[in-house]
Every structure is written in structure tokens, then in C-alpha cells.
Scaffold this active site. Structure first.
Site, PDB file in Angstrom:
ATOM      1  N   GLN A 134      36.935  16.296  23.597  1.00 54.42           N
ATOM      2  CA  GLN A 134      36.468  17.665  23.822  1.00 54.42           C
ATOM      3  C   GLN A 134      36.149  18.449  22.540  1.00 54.42           C
ATOM      4  O   GLN A 134      35.228  19.260  22.527  1.00 54.42           O
ATOM      5  CB  GLN A 134      37.502  18.431  24.655  1.00 54.42           C
ATOM      6  CG  GLN A 134      37.839  17.750  25.979  1.00 54.42           C
ATOM      7  CD  GLN A 134      39.020  18.385  26.681  1.00 54.42           C
ATOM      8  OE1 GLN A 134      39.085  19.586  26.842  1.00 54.42           O
ATOM      9  NE2 GLN A 134      39.985  17.557  27.089  1.00 54.42           N
ATOM     10  N   CYS A 176      41.935  25.424  22.271  1.00 54.64           N
ATOM     11  CA  CYS A 176      41.182  25.672  21.052  1.00 54.64           C
ATOM     12  C   CYS A 176      40.720  27.130  20.964  1.00 54.64           C
ATOM     13  O   CYS A 176      39.599  27.464  21.310  1.00 54.64           O
ATOM     14  CB  CYS A 176      39.969  24.774  20.876  1.00 54.64           C
ATOM     15  SG  CYS A 176      39.222  25.027  19.261  1.00 54.64           S
ATOM     16  N   ASP A 202      48.399  20.916  26.294  1.00 55.85           N
ATOM     17  CA  ASP A 202      47.937  22.220  26.785  1.00 55.85           C
ATOM     18  C   ASP A 202      48.773  22.782  27.933  1.00 55.85           C
ATOM     19  O   ASP A 202      48.862  23.988  28.098  1.00 55.85           O
ATOM     20  CB  ASP A 202      46.475  22.118  27.246  1.00 55.85           C
ATOM     21  CG  ASP A 202      45.499  21.891  26.102  1.00 55.85           C
ATOM     22  OD1 ASP A 202      44.296  21.727  26.392  1.00 55.85           O
ATOM     23  OD2 ASP A 202      45.937  21.857  24.940  1.00 55.85           O
ATOM     24  N   LYS A 214      46.809  26.002  21.535  1.00 60.13           N
ATOM     25  CA  LYS A 214      46.666  24.755  22.309  1.00 60.13           C
ATOM     26  C   LYS A 214      45.513  23.919  21.747  1.00 60.13           C
ATOM     27  O   LYS A 214      44.338  24.250  21.970  1.00 60.13           O
ATOM     28  CB  LYS A 214      46.446  25.073  23.791  1.00 60.13           C
ATOM     29  CG  LYS A 214      47.627  25.814  24.434  1.00 60.13           C
ATOM     30  CD  LYS A 214      47.394  26.141  25.886  1.00 60.13           C
ATOM     31  CE  LYS A 214      48.541  26.920  26.486  1.00 60.13           C
ATOM     32  NZ  LYS A 214      49.829  26.183  26.521  1.00 60.13           N
ATOM     33  N   THR A 215      45.880  22.877  20.976  1.00 59.40           N
ATOM     34  CA  THR A 215      44.860  22.045  20.345  1.00 59.40           C
ATOM     35  C   THR A 215      45.274  20.581  20.365  1.00 59.40           C
ATOM     36  O   THR A 215      46.463  20.264  20.505  1.00 59.40           O
ATOM     37  CB  THR A 215      44.673  22.444  18.856  1.00 59.40           C
ATOM     38  OG1 THR A 215      45.878  22.142  18.151  1.00 59.40           O
ATOM     39  CG2 THR A 215      44.306  23.905  18.702  1.00 59.40           C
ATOM     40  N   ALA A 267      45.118  18.863  17.696  1.00 64.81           N
ATOM     41  CA  ALA A 267      45.859  18.726  16.436  1.00 64.81           C
ATOM     42  C   ALA A 267      47.345  18.977  16.657  1.00 64.81           C
ATOM     43  O   ALA A 267      48.200  18.268  16.116  1.00 64.81           O
ATOM     44  CB  ALA A 267      45.298  19.709  15.417  1.00 64.81           C
ATOM     45  N   CYS A 314      42.983  24.540  13.637  1.00 63.51           N
ATOM     46  CA  CYS A 314      41.682  24.874  14.207  1.00 63.51           C
ATOM     47  C   CYS A 314      40.623  24.707  13.119  1.00 63.51           C
ATOM     48  O   CYS A 314      40.597  25.459  12.149  1.00 63.51           O
ATOM     49  CB  CYS A 314      41.684  26.314  14.713  1.00 63.51           C
ATOM     50  SG  CYS A 314      40.254  26.639  15.741  1.00 63.51           S
TER      51      CYS A 314
HETATM   52  C1  LIG Z   1      35.066  23.192  23.503  1.00 68.55           C
HETATM   53  C2  LIG Z   1      36.391  22.680  22.990  1.00 68.55           C
HETATM   54  C3  LIG Z   1      36.611  22.587  21.627  1.00 68.55           C
HETATM   55  C4  LIG Z   1      37.833  22.124  21.146  1.00 68.55           C
HETATM   56  N1  LIG Z   1      38.000  21.999  19.795  1.00 68.55           N
HETATM   57  C5  LIG Z   1      39.154  21.504  19.319  1.00 68.55           C
HETATM   58  C6  LIG Z   1      39.309  21.285  17.910  1.00 68.55           C
HETATM   59  O1  LIG Z   1      38.399  21.539  17.114  1.00 68.55           O
HETATM   60  N2  LIG Z   1      40.493  20.792  17.460  1.00 68.55           N
HETATM   61  C7  LIG Z   1      41.526  20.491  18.317  1.00 68.55           C
HETATM   62  O2  LIG Z   1      42.576  20.047  17.841  1.00 68.55           O
HETATM   63  N3  LIG Z   1      41.421  20.697  19.665  1.00 68.55           N
HETATM   64  C8  LIG Z   1      40.253  21.189  20.164  1.00 68.55           C
HETATM   65  N4  LIG Z   1      40.112  21.361  21.519  1.00 68.55           N
HETATM   66  C9  LIG Z   1      41.310  21.286  22.386  1.00 68.55           C
HETATM   67  C10 LIG Z   1      41.720  19.890  22.790  1.00 68.55           C
HETATM   68  O3  LIG Z   1      40.640  19.199  23.335  1.00 68.55           O
HETATM   69  C11 LIG Z   1      42.862  20.002  23.818  1.00 68.55           C
HETATM   70  O4  LIG Z   1      43.884  20.826  23.290  1.00 68.55           O
HETATM   71  C12 LIG Z   1      43.466  18.626  24.173  1.00 68.55           C
HETATM   72  O5  LIG Z   1      42.492  17.797  24.726  1.00 68.55           O
HETATM   73  C13 LIG Z   1      44.600  18.793  25.169  1.00 68.55           C
HETATM   74  O6  LIG Z   1      45.111  17.536  25.490  1.00 68.55           O
HETATM   75  P1  LIG Z   1      45.978  17.339  26.822  1.00 68.55           P
HETATM   76  O7  LIG Z   1      46.376  15.917  26.847  1.00 68.55           O
HETATM   77  O8  LIG Z   1      46.996  18.401  26.932  1.00 68.55           O
HETATM   78  O9  LIG Z   1      44.928  17.611  28.006  1.00 68.55           O
HETATM   79  P2  LIG Z   1      43.574  16.845  28.288  1.00 68.55           P
HETATM   80  O10 LIG Z   1      43.111  16.089  27.118  1.00 68.55           O
HETATM   81  O11 LIG Z   1      42.669  17.861  28.867  1.00 68.55           O
HETATM   82  O12 LIG Z   1      43.998  15.765  29.410  1.00 68.55           O
HETATM   83  C14 LIG Z   1      44.538  16.125  30.644  1.00 68.55           C
HETATM   84  C15 LIG Z   1      44.445  14.869  31.527  1.00 68.55           C
HETATM   85  O13 LIG Z   1      45.185  15.134  32.730  1.00 68.55           O
HETATM   86  C16 LIG Z   1      44.436  14.639  33.816  1.00 68.55           C
HETATM   87  N5  LIG Z   1      44.847  15.371  35.000  1.00 68.55           N
HETATM   88  C17 LIG Z   1      44.575  16.657  35.321  1.00 68.55           C
HETATM   89  N6  LIG Z   1      45.130  16.960  36.533  1.00 68.55           N
HETATM   90  C18 LIG Z   1      45.758  15.825  36.956  1.00 68.55           C
HETATM   91  C19 LIG Z   1      46.532  15.506  38.109  1.00 68.55           C
HETATM   92  N7  LIG Z   1      46.763  16.398  39.082  1.00 68.55           N
HETATM   93  N8  LIG Z   1      47.063  14.250  38.208  1.00 68.55           N
HETATM   94  C20 LIG Z   1      46.851  13.330  37.230  1.00 68.55           C
HETATM   95  N9  LIG Z   1      46.126  13.578  36.108  1.00 68.55           N
HETATM   96  C21 LIG Z   1      45.580  14.809  35.982  1.00 68.55           C
HETATM   97  C22 LIG Z   1      42.974  14.883  33.427  1.00 68.55           C
HETATM   98  O14 LIG Z   1      42.107  14.037  34.155  1.00 68.55           O
HETATM   99  C23 LIG Z   1      43.006  14.559  31.930  1.00 68.55           C
HETATM  100  O15 LIG Z   1      42.743  13.199  31.691  1.00 68.55           O
HETATM  101  C24 LIG Z   1      38.884  21.788  22.045  1.00 68.55           C
HETATM  102  C25 LIG Z   1      38.668  21.864  23.443  1.00 68.55           C
HETATM  103  C26 LIG Z   1      37.432  22.297  23.920  1.00 68.55           C
HETATM  104  C27 LIG Z   1      37.196  22.358  25.410  1.00 68.55           C
END
Ligand SMILES: Cc1cc2nc3c(=O)[nH]c(=O)nc-3n(C[C@H](O)[C@H](O)[C@H](O)COP(=O)(O)OP(=O)(O)OC[C@H]3O[C@@H](n4cnc5c(N)ncnc54)[C@H](O)[C@@H]3O)c2cc1C
Length: 412
Positions: free
Chosen positions: A56, A174, A311, A319-320, A322, A354
Site C-alpha cells: 500500500q 499513514c 493498524d 499507524k504505518t 514501518a 512516515c
Molecule cells: C495510500 C497509503 C500510503 C501508505 N504509506 C505508507 C508509508 O509510506 N510508510 C508506511 O510505513 N506505511 C504506509 N502505509 C500504511 C501501511 O500500508 C499500513 O500501516 C500496513 O499495511 C498495516 O498493516 P496491517 O497488517 O495492520 O494491515 P493490512 O496490511 O491492511 O492487512 C490486513 C489483512 O487482514 C485481512 N483481513 C481483513 N479483515 C479480515 C477478516 N475479517 N478475516 C481475515 N482476514 C481479514 C485483509 O485481507 C488484509 O490482508 C500507507 C497506506 C496507504 C493506504
């Protein structure tokens, strides 16, 4: 992926799962991979319905026209650790008293340990008129794989007028993404000789531009350079896409209840966000709906065999991805300590980062902790705009993500 289940072979309706189980996002895959590196005998199950995995952070670059959207999507199956069991279902309900979880598909899984990391929920419907106007008629957002490319269409086709950039009054993933794209647009307009025809406005539900003063100081110079107008303590309530108008309502001391309809030629919207509903409505949630964990051990406040990161967790930091890089080894070490009846010693201090793109070829690498105190990696002043840091974001971090981070090889 979302649950760690140390499973005992149980027949009947309760399906045997695996030792530990997570979700298939950034946090879940990184942690499952790291745990299997640390202890290949662990039995891990992954509950994850999505066949695709997304990098993302690159969506901001896609919106700026400098990254191919196709390179941000890969097959989930290629990143599920070989020794883990992938369950393509949606987690839905938690029974922490019974160490069990139920999926939307009606399966019940029991576990010894659970790690909850389903990411953040994007509430597109929280703004009247947004869902139906997104992706056309000048309304764009980098917050989805489908719409990020349209952002650059809007920037490229902009001929002057009001360019609106929105940031909601909720936590977001982010926190820099809502304004990074604005700096790229301003730089694009400048390079194409239309900056003087552009009225760039930032409408934010925040109280200031960036939490850490050291980096905000540089951003204010970028704001000046782009002749950008800043508005804070405002909430986007409605989009009238027929008349290309957006309704903002003030909620600060000085602008409480004040309604402003703003004309837009194009508008980048960041959707309001929250914990997923199935977390909010579960016994795992804190008052704000996030998974209620200790901010240093990442162990659940009430259920010692439950952890959370990423997140969806209630950690008081930005929330990143990183942040997850530092949270992952903390959970891995503390979980393995518990598995061996040892005290938990790993402690997360709130590190997050960030990469603030401020223009094409320019980036300020902000890194800080729970107290908004800079926590920098490089031996130089990271509050300066740097070409090298822009290349780090565009060329190095994506490779690190697919090649090392998701493989559990780059934590801490
Ligand atoms: C536009 C944008 C820019 C960004 N820029 C940066 C950046 O520059 N630097 C940085 O560090 N971060 C950045 N981020 C943030 C980063 O992408 C997120 O903080 C990170 O992906 C969060 O990881 P996570 O594992 O918590 O959630 P996610 O990576 O979102 O994964 C969640 C997973 O849970 C699954 N899931 C959801 N609901 C269910 C369910 N009910 N049952 C089973 N599985 C489920 C989903 O399918 C997904 O695979 C950015 C995000 C965006 C959108």
C-alpha cells in the site's frame, strides 16, 4: 490472517487449525514468517480471505504518476509461509473465554495463542455522496488499489482552479499520505507552469499539519512554496458531485458548526477510518474499538494468550508499515517467551515512520516514538528534503517489503 492457534488435533465441529494463526497482511505475514524462522516446529494457521496482497505505501507514488499500480499487487499464496496453513475465510467472532474464533463461513477454530492483525477499516460510506462519486468527475483517493491511478489522471488533467486535499478527523493508516500527494501535485503544477492558476487547499480534521515539530517546520516551507491554504478542525460531511461542491463543517473552538461549501475542480479524499466492525463489537476492543493491548508488550490487557499489532491495534502511535517492522519482533519474542513459560522482556517504544514526499525527487524521512521524539536511522539531519530518501522510498523500500519484511527477515 489473524489468529494464532496452537492447535490440538480436535475433530467435531471445531476444526483443528494450527499452532498460531494470523492474518495475511503486512503484520500477519511478517510475524508468521519470523516465528517460523525462530521455531520451525510451531504450528501456524493463517485466516485470510484475500487472494491478493498489496504494498500500500506505493499507492502515494502511483497517485503521483511515478509507480506502476500493477507492481503493488502480488498473489497472497506466494507469501504465506510454506509451513503455515492458509484458511481462506473471514474471521468474524471471538470467544476469548473459550480460546476460540468463529468465521463468517461458520467454522469455529480453537487456539492456544491468538494474534489479531486485520488492519484498519476504510469507511467510505461515512461521507455522504463519496462512494458514488469516487473515481470520477475529479474525486480521487490513493487509499485503494482501484482508485489510486485516477489520482494522477486528475493531477495531469488539471488546468487550474480549486485543488482540494482532505484529511479526516479519525486515525488513518499513514497519517502523511493525505498531504504527501498534495505536495506532489503542487510540484507537478509548478513544473508544468500552472501553479499560479492553482488554488491548492488542505481541509483537515487534524489540529496541525504534522505531529513532530522538527518535520512540520520543513513541511510549512513546502506549504509556502506551493502557496497552499491550510484549514484544520473541519470534517468533510458531503460531496455534491453534480455541482462539484464539498461540504465541510467546523468542530473547533473558533469554527464550531460553521458550514463551508467548497467548489472543487479536483479533490483527493482520505476516507474516515476505524477498527474493523467485528473487532469493535468484540470482547477484545478498547473504548475506541481497537484491540486493547499493553503498549510495550503488545499483549492483550485482559487475555494473556492474545496479542495484537499493526493498524487494528490500540497502540498510541502513527499507524504505518514501518511501525509494524518494530512491533513484529516484540510480539515474536514475547509470544515465544510465554510458550516457554519465561517472562516477556521485549518492549516496543512506539517507533513509527512516515516517508514524507515533498516533491518529485524530494523526501523528508520522519521517524519518531510514542512521545513524538525523533528516532532517526541515518547519521544526518532527516528533516531536510533529500533526493536519496526519495530513492529509498521509490526503489529500496518496495524491494525490502517483498524480499525481506514479509519473509520475516527484516525486523527491528
Ligand atoms: C495510500 C497509503 C500510503 C501508505 N504509506 C505508507 C508509508 O509510506 N510508510 C508506511 O510505513 N506505511 C504506509 N502505509 C500504511 C501501511 O500500508 C499500513 O500501516 C500496513 O499495511 C498495516 O498493516 P496491517 O497488517 O495492520 O494491515 P493490512 O496490511 O491492511 O492487512 C490486513 C489483512 O487482514 C485481512 N483481513 C481483513 N479483515 C479480515 C477478516 N475479517 N478475516 C481475515 N482476514 C481479514 C485483509 O485481507 C488484509 O490482508 C500507507 C497506506 C496507504 C493506504
Amino acid at each position: 490472517m489473524l489468529n494464532i492457534l496452537l492447535y490440538q488435533i480436535k475433530q467435531s465441529h471445531e476444526k483443528p487449525l494450527s499452532g498460531n494463526c494470523y492474518r495475511g497482511g503486512n503484520a500477519g505475514l511478517s510475524l508468521a514468517s519470523l516465528l517460523l524462522i525462530k521455531d520451525p516446529n510451531l504450528k501456524i494457521g493463517i485466516i485470510e480471505p484475500s487472494e491478493k496482497h498489496y504494498y500500500q505505501p506505493a499507492w502515494t507514488l502511483v497517485g503521483g504518476g511515478v509507480f506502476d499500480i500493477k507492481k503493488t499487487e502480488r498473489s497472497e499464496g506466494d507469501y504465506i509461509p510454506k509451513k503455515a496453513t492458509w484458511i481462506k475465510e473471514h474471521a468474524d467472532k471471538f470467544e476469548p473465554e473459550n480460546n476460540a474464533i468463529i468465521t463468517k463461513e461458520g467454522q469455529k477454530y480453537s487456539y492456544d495463542y491468538l494474534v489479531v492483525c486485520p488492519g484498519i477499516q476504510l469507511n467510505w460510506n461515512a461521507i455522504k455522496g463519496l462512494s458514488e462519486s469516487l473515481g470520477k468527475n475529479g474525486v480521487c483517493s490513493n487509499y485503494s488499489f482501484k482508485t489510486a491511478p485516477y489520482t494522477f489522471e486528475c493531477i495531469k488533467n488539471f488546468k487550474g482552479g480549486n485543488a482540494i486535499f482532505h484529511n479526516p478527523d479519525t486515525p488513518v493508516k499513514c497519517g502523511g499520505a493525505p498531504h504527501k500527494i498534495m505536495y506532489m501535485a503542487a510540484d507537478y503544477f509548478r513544473k508544468h507552469g500552472i501553479l499560479d492558476k492553482a488554488n491548492i487547499q488542505y481541509w483537515s480534521g487534524g489540529t496541525k499539519l504534522f505531529a513532530v515539530d522538527k518535520y512540520e517546520k520543513t513541511l510549512m516551507k513546502v506549504v509556502k512554496r506551493g502557496n497552499i491554504k491550510l484549514n484544520f478542525f473541519v470534517r468533510l460531511e458531503e460531496i455534491d458531485s453534480t455541482n462539484k461542491k464539498a461540504k465541510f463543517v467546523g468542530f473547533g473552538e473558533s469554527n464550531k458548526g460553521e458550514v463551508t461549501w467548497v467548489d472543487y475542480d479536483f479533490m483527493h479524499v482520505t476516507p474516515p477510518q476505524s477498527a474493523p466492525d467485528f473487532i469493535k463489537n468484540s470482547p477484545l476492543a478498547n473504548a475506541a474499538g481497537w484491540v486493547d493491548v499493553n503498549k510495550h508488550t503488545l499483549q492483550h490487557i485482559k487475555y494473556p494468550n492474545i496479542f495484537s499489532l499493526g493498524d487494528a491495534s490500540g497502540l498510541p502511535t502513527s499507524k504505518t508499515g514501518a511501525a509494524i517492522r518494530k512491533q513484529t519482533p516484540t510480539v515474536a519474542e514475547n509470544l515465544i517467551a510465554l510458550l516457554h513459560n519465561k517472562p516477556m522482556t521485549a518492549s516496543y517504544m512506539g517507533y513509527t515512520s512516515c516517508p514524507l514526499i515533498t516533491g518529485y525527487g524530494k523526501l523528508v524521512l520522519a521517524e519518531f516514538d510514542y512521545n513524538n521524539k525523533p528516532m532517526e536511522t541515518f547519521p544526518f539531519d532527516q528533516s531536510k528534503e533529500r533526493w536519496s530518501m526519495y530513492q529509498l522510498k521509490r526503489e529500496v523500500l518496495p524491494r525490502m517489503y517483498w524480499g525481506a519484511i514479509l519473509r520475516g527477515k527484516m525486523q527491528g
